[in-house]
Design a protein around this motif. Structure first.
Motif, PDB file in Angstrom:
ATOM      1  N   ASP A  21       4.327  15.839  56.769  1.00 59.64           N
ATOM      2  CA  ASP A  21       3.171  15.190  57.391  1.00 59.64           C
ATOM      3  C   ASP A  21       3.549  13.904  58.125  1.00 59.64           C
ATOM      4  O   ASP A  21       2.960  13.582  59.158  1.00 59.64           O
ATOM      5  CB  ASP A  21       2.097  14.874  56.334  1.00 59.64           C
ATOM      6  N   ASN A  22       4.515  13.134  57.588  1.00 58.08           N
ATOM      7  CA  ASN A  22       4.877  11.878  58.243  1.00 58.08           C
ATOM      8  C   ASN A  22       6.232  11.959  58.959  1.00 58.08           C
ATOM      9  O   ASN A  22       6.777  10.942  59.376  1.00 58.08           O
ATOM     10  CB  ASN A  22       4.876  10.714  57.238  1.00 58.08           C
ATOM     11  N   PHE A  23       6.758  13.165  59.116  1.00 59.12           N
ATOM     12  CA  PHE A  23       8.070  13.368  59.745  1.00 59.12           C
ATOM     13  C   PHE A  23       8.008  13.112  61.248  1.00 59.12           C
ATOM     14  O   PHE A  23       7.091  13.559  61.942  1.00 59.12           O
ATOM     15  CB  PHE A  23       8.543  14.800  59.491  1.00 59.12           C
ATOM     16  N   THR A  24       9.008  12.391  61.766  1.00 58.38           N
ATOM     17  CA  THR A  24       9.244  12.303  63.209  1.00 58.38           C
ATOM     18  C   THR A  24      10.758  12.299  63.422  1.00 58.38           C
ATOM     19  O   THR A  24      11.525  12.103  62.471  1.00 58.38           O
ATOM     20  CB  THR A  24       8.663  11.012  63.836  1.00 58.38           C
ATOM     21  N   VAL A  25      11.187  12.480  64.649  1.00 58.57           N
ATOM     22  CA  VAL A  25      12.620  12.452  64.925  1.00 58.57           C
ATOM     23  C   VAL A  25      13.173  11.040  64.808  1.00 58.57           C
ATOM     24  O   VAL A  25      14.392  10.842  64.761  1.00 58.57           O
ATOM     25  CB  VAL A  25      12.940  13.009  66.337  1.00 58.57           C
ATOM     26  N   TYR A  26      12.280  10.060  64.749  1.00 56.15           N
ATOM     27  CA  TYR A  26      12.713   8.667  64.689  1.00 56.15           C
ATOM     28  C   TYR A  26      12.873   8.144  63.264  1.00 56.15           C
ATOM     29  O   TYR A  26      13.544   7.132  63.049  1.00 56.15           O
ATOM     30  CB  TYR A  26      11.715   7.774  65.446  1.00 56.15           C
ATOM     31  N   ASN A  27      12.232   8.782  62.294  1.00 54.29           N
ATOM     32  CA  ASN A  27      12.336   8.301  60.907  1.00 54.29           C
ATOM     33  C   ASN A  27      13.135   9.254  60.026  1.00 54.29           C
ATOM     34  O   ASN A  27      13.060   9.202  58.801  1.00 54.29           O
ATOM     35  CB  ASN A  27      10.946   8.057  60.299  1.00 54.29           C
ATOM     36  N   SER A  28      13.888  10.154  60.654  1.00 54.81           N
ATOM     37  CA  SER A  28      14.675  11.136  59.893  1.00 54.81           C
ATOM     38  C   SER A  28      16.103  11.148  60.421  1.00 54.81           C
ATOM     39  O   SER A  28      16.352  10.812  61.577  1.00 54.81           O
ATOM     40  CB  SER A  28      14.067  12.531  60.015  1.00 54.81           C
ATOM     41  N   PHE A  29      17.016  11.566  59.577  1.00 55.17           N
ATOM     42  CA  PHE A  29      18.418  11.680  59.986  1.00 55.17           C
ATOM     43  C   PHE A  29      19.047  12.941  59.391  1.00 55.17           C
ATOM     44  O   PHE A  29      19.568  13.775  60.100  1.00 55.17           O
ATOM     45  CB  PHE A  29      19.204  10.450  59.541  1.00 55.17           C
ATOM     46  N   LEU A  30      18.962  13.091  58.065  1.00 51.01           N
ATOM     47  CA  LEU A  30      19.599  14.220  57.394  1.00 51.01           C
ATOM     48  C   LEU A  30      18.828  15.518  57.565  1.00 51.01           C
ATOM     49  O   LEU A  30      19.421  16.599  57.617  1.00 51.01           O
ATOM     50  CB  LEU A  30      19.751  13.923  55.898  1.00 51.01           C
ATOM     51  N   LEU A  31      17.504  15.437  57.616  1.00 51.87           N
ATOM     52  CA  LEU A  31      16.663  16.627  57.605  1.00 51.87           C
ATOM     53  C   LEU A  31      15.952  16.811  58.935  1.00 51.87           C
ATOM     54  O   LEU A  31      15.572  15.837  59.596  1.00 51.87           O
ATOM     55  CB  LEU A  31      15.612  16.524  56.490  1.00 51.87           C
ATOM     56  N   ASP A  32      15.766  18.069  59.328  1.00 50.99           N
ATOM     57  CA  ASP A  32      14.858  18.364  60.425  1.00 50.99           C
ATOM     58  C   ASP A  32      13.556  18.893  59.816  1.00 50.99           C
ATOM     59  O   ASP A  32      13.447  19.059  58.606  1.00 50.99           O
ATOM     60  CB  ASP A  32      15.479  19.372  61.404  1.00 50.99           C
ATOM     61  N   ARG A  33      12.569  19.124  60.657  1.00 51.76           N
ATOM     62  CA  ARG A  33      11.252  19.515  60.133  1.00 51.76           C
ATOM     63  C   ARG A  33      11.318  20.843  59.366  1.00 51.76           C
ATOM     64  O   ARG A  33      10.714  20.992  58.307  1.00 51.76           O
ATOM     65  CB  ARG A  33      10.230  19.615  61.263  1.00 51.76           C
ATOM     66  N   TYR A  34      12.069  21.809  59.897  1.00 52.82           N
ATOM     67  CA  TYR A  34      12.115  23.118  59.251  1.00 52.82           C
ATOM     68  C   TYR A  34      12.751  23.026  57.861  1.00 52.82           C
ATOM     69  O   TYR A  34      12.236  23.602  56.892  1.00 52.82           O
ATOM     70  CB  TYR A  34      12.884  24.112  60.126  1.00 52.82           C
ATOM     71  N   CYS A  35      13.868  22.294  57.748  1.00 51.31           N
ATOM     72  CA  CYS A  35      14.508  22.138  56.441  1.00 51.31           C
ATOM     73  C   CYS A  35      13.587  21.408  55.471  1.00 51.31           C
ATOM     74  O   CYS A  35      13.523  21.740  54.286  1.00 51.31           O
ATOM     75  CB  CYS A  35      15.830  21.376  56.581  1.00 51.31           C
ATOM     76  N   LEU A  36      12.892  20.400  55.973  1.00 50.12           N
ATOM     77  CA  LEU A  36      11.978  19.652  55.117  1.00 50.12           C
ATOM     78  C   LEU A  36      10.863  20.554  54.604  1.00 50.12           C
ATOM     79  O   LEU A  36      10.495  20.512  53.422  1.00 50.12           O
ATOM     80  CB  LEU A  36      11.394  18.472  55.896  1.00 50.12           C
ATOM     81  N   GLU A  37      10.334  21.393  55.468  1.00 55.37           N
ATOM     82  CA  GLU A  37       9.279  22.326  55.042  1.00 55.37           C
ATOM     83  C   GLU A  37       9.801  23.317  54.009  1.00 55.37           C
ATOM     84  O   GLU A  37       9.091  23.663  53.051  1.00 55.37           O
ATOM     85  CB  GLU A  37       8.710  23.053  56.256  1.00 55.37           C
ATOM     86  N   GLU A  38      11.023  23.797  54.202  1.00 51.76           N
ATOM     87  CA  GLU A  38      11.603  24.718  53.228  1.00 51.76           C
ATOM     88  C   GLU A  38      11.801  24.035  51.871  1.00 51.76           C
ATOM     89  O   GLU A  38      11.548  24.628  50.821  1.00 51.76           O
ATOM     90  CB  GLU A  38      12.942  25.263  53.738  1.00 51.76           C
ATOM     91  N   LEU A  39      12.263  22.802  51.880  1.00 49.38           N
ATOM     92  CA  LEU A  39      12.458  22.061  50.625  1.00 49.38           C
ATOM     93  C   LEU A  39      11.128  21.749  49.953  1.00 49.38           C
ATOM     94  O   LEU A  39      11.061  21.637  48.729  1.00 49.38           O
ATOM     95  CB  LEU A  39      13.239  20.777  50.890  1.00 49.38           C
ATOM     96  N   GLU A  40      10.076  21.625  50.740  1.00 48.59           N
ATOM     97  CA  GLU A  40       8.742  21.397  50.166  1.00 48.59           C
ATOM     98  C   GLU A  40       8.127  22.683  49.622  1.00 48.59           C
ATOM     99  O   GLU A  40       7.151  22.629  48.860  1.00 48.59           O
ATOM    100  CB  GLU A  40       7.811  20.800  51.221  1.00 48.59           C
ATOM    101  N   SER A  41       8.685  23.823  50.013  1.00 52.84           N
ATOM    102  CA  SER A  41       8.114  25.104  49.575  1.00 52.84           C
ATOM    103  C   SER A  41       8.599  25.549  48.197  1.00 52.84           C
ATOM    104  O   SER A  41       8.166  26.586  47.695  1.00 52.84           O
ATOM    105  CB  SER A  41       8.453  26.191  50.606  1.00 52.84           C
TER     106      SER A  41
END
Length: 319
Positions: free
Chosen positions: A76-96
């Motif tokens: 929900d609060n992900f942007t390309v500016y506040n992330s480094f290790l994870l992209d949105r897809y990986c983050l969603e998978e880890l949240e699943s």
């Protein structure tokens, strides 16, 4: 004769004493070519509490960049500016993953920060190969228990494998110095790899290590065998020159011993008829050699009592 070359290389690494070492030899440092200057780049020693911590720069990166991302970043609060290790897809998978395992990645980061430096130094300061294996065994067993690796760890790695082919986080662009052909090459590699099969293999490996055995987890049984195997390896290295210099009768007698690996070495070298792994035929020869060594090591009746602890627990149960 490649196997003998590797044995001799390990022997010289084990017995060599660099001039800057004035204490007991530390074979893990010698194998990985790590000296005091390399150590100081990674850890600081806190003499008061007699433990090691990471260098200030590593602590700063983990506390200010890694932990906030792994612990507080959400889709929900992900942007390309506040992330480094994870992209949105990986983050969603880890949240699943299951609700009780969603905090695993955060716990893993904290565990690394708290224990990583000490684990690193315990391994590098090991006075023998066996002691190094004991360090790995102890720390893996502790991590499996404290981090619930058998449940949450398996879910975590499944999620990573699932998102790996599509990974495009800022860390990838940083690692490739923003060179588009390198990032495209990563995508091509992932496309060619059978990541699904790799994920299944890794999950089965984890399941096997988590199976119950007479030593608790099968992980413990595996490492108990490794620890005893390193004793055989060290004895073999220490006595190799005597074995190699002896006549045929002497070598034959040494190969019958159950407290060394001379018999296994002979089994391997008797079949050493290829230069490198190049094509299906060479791989078949290599696997046949490996099978012959395993048969000599595990299946000789006179050795079975002494070598019982080396039998993988899952094989033992299905014997």
């Amino acid at each position: 004769m490649k196997f003998l070359s590797i044995i001799l290389l390990l022997y010289h690494a084990y017995t060599a004493h660099p001039s800057y070492i004035s204490e007991e030899p530390k074979p893990m440092r010698e194998i990985f070519d790590v000296n005091e200057y390399n150590i100081e780049d990674v850890v600081n020693e806190e003499v008061v509490v007699s433990k090691y911590v990471f260098d200030d720069e590593i602590i700063e990166v983990v506390q200010e960049d890694v932990i906030p991302e792994l612990c507080y970043l959400t889709s929900d609060n992900f942007t390309v500016y506040n992330s480094f290790l994870l992209d949105r897809y990986c983050l969603e998978e880890l949240e699943s993953v299951s609700p009780q395992c969603r905090g695993f990645k955060c716990e893993l980061a904290h565990y690394f920060l708290e224990h990583g430096a000490q684990i690193y130094m315990d391994f590098m300061n090991a006075a023998s190969y066996k002691e190094a294996v004991e360090v790995v065994h102890r720390e893996l067993s502790t991590a499996f228990e404290k981090l619930n690796m058998c449940t949450c760890g398996r879910e975590f790695f499944k999620a990573l494998f699932k998102c790996a082919p599509f990974y495009h986080a800022n860390a990838l662009f940083y690692a490739t110095e923003n060179r588009s052909h390198h990032t495209a090459q990563y995508g091509q590699w992932m496309k060619n790899l059978d990541v699904k099969s790799a994920s299944k293999f890794f999950d089965r490996l984890m399941a096997g290590m988590c199976a119950e055995s007479g030593s608790g987890l099968c992980l413990n049984s595996i490492f108990n065998g490794f620890e005893e195997l390193t004793e055989l390896l060290e004895t073999t290295l220490e006595e190799y020159d005597d074995y190699d210099d002896g006549d045929r009768k002497h070598r034959k007698s040494q190969e019958k011993r159950c407290d060394t690996l001379f018999g296994s070495i002979r089994t391997w070298t008797d079949n050493d008829d290829f230069e490198e792994l190049d094509g299906e035929e060479d791989f078949e020869i290599f696997l046949n050699q490996t099978a012959a060594v395993s048969k000599a090591f595990y299946c000789e009746k006179r050795m079975q009592k002494d070598q019982g602890s080396y039998v993988p627990v899952l094989l033992e149960e299905n014997a």
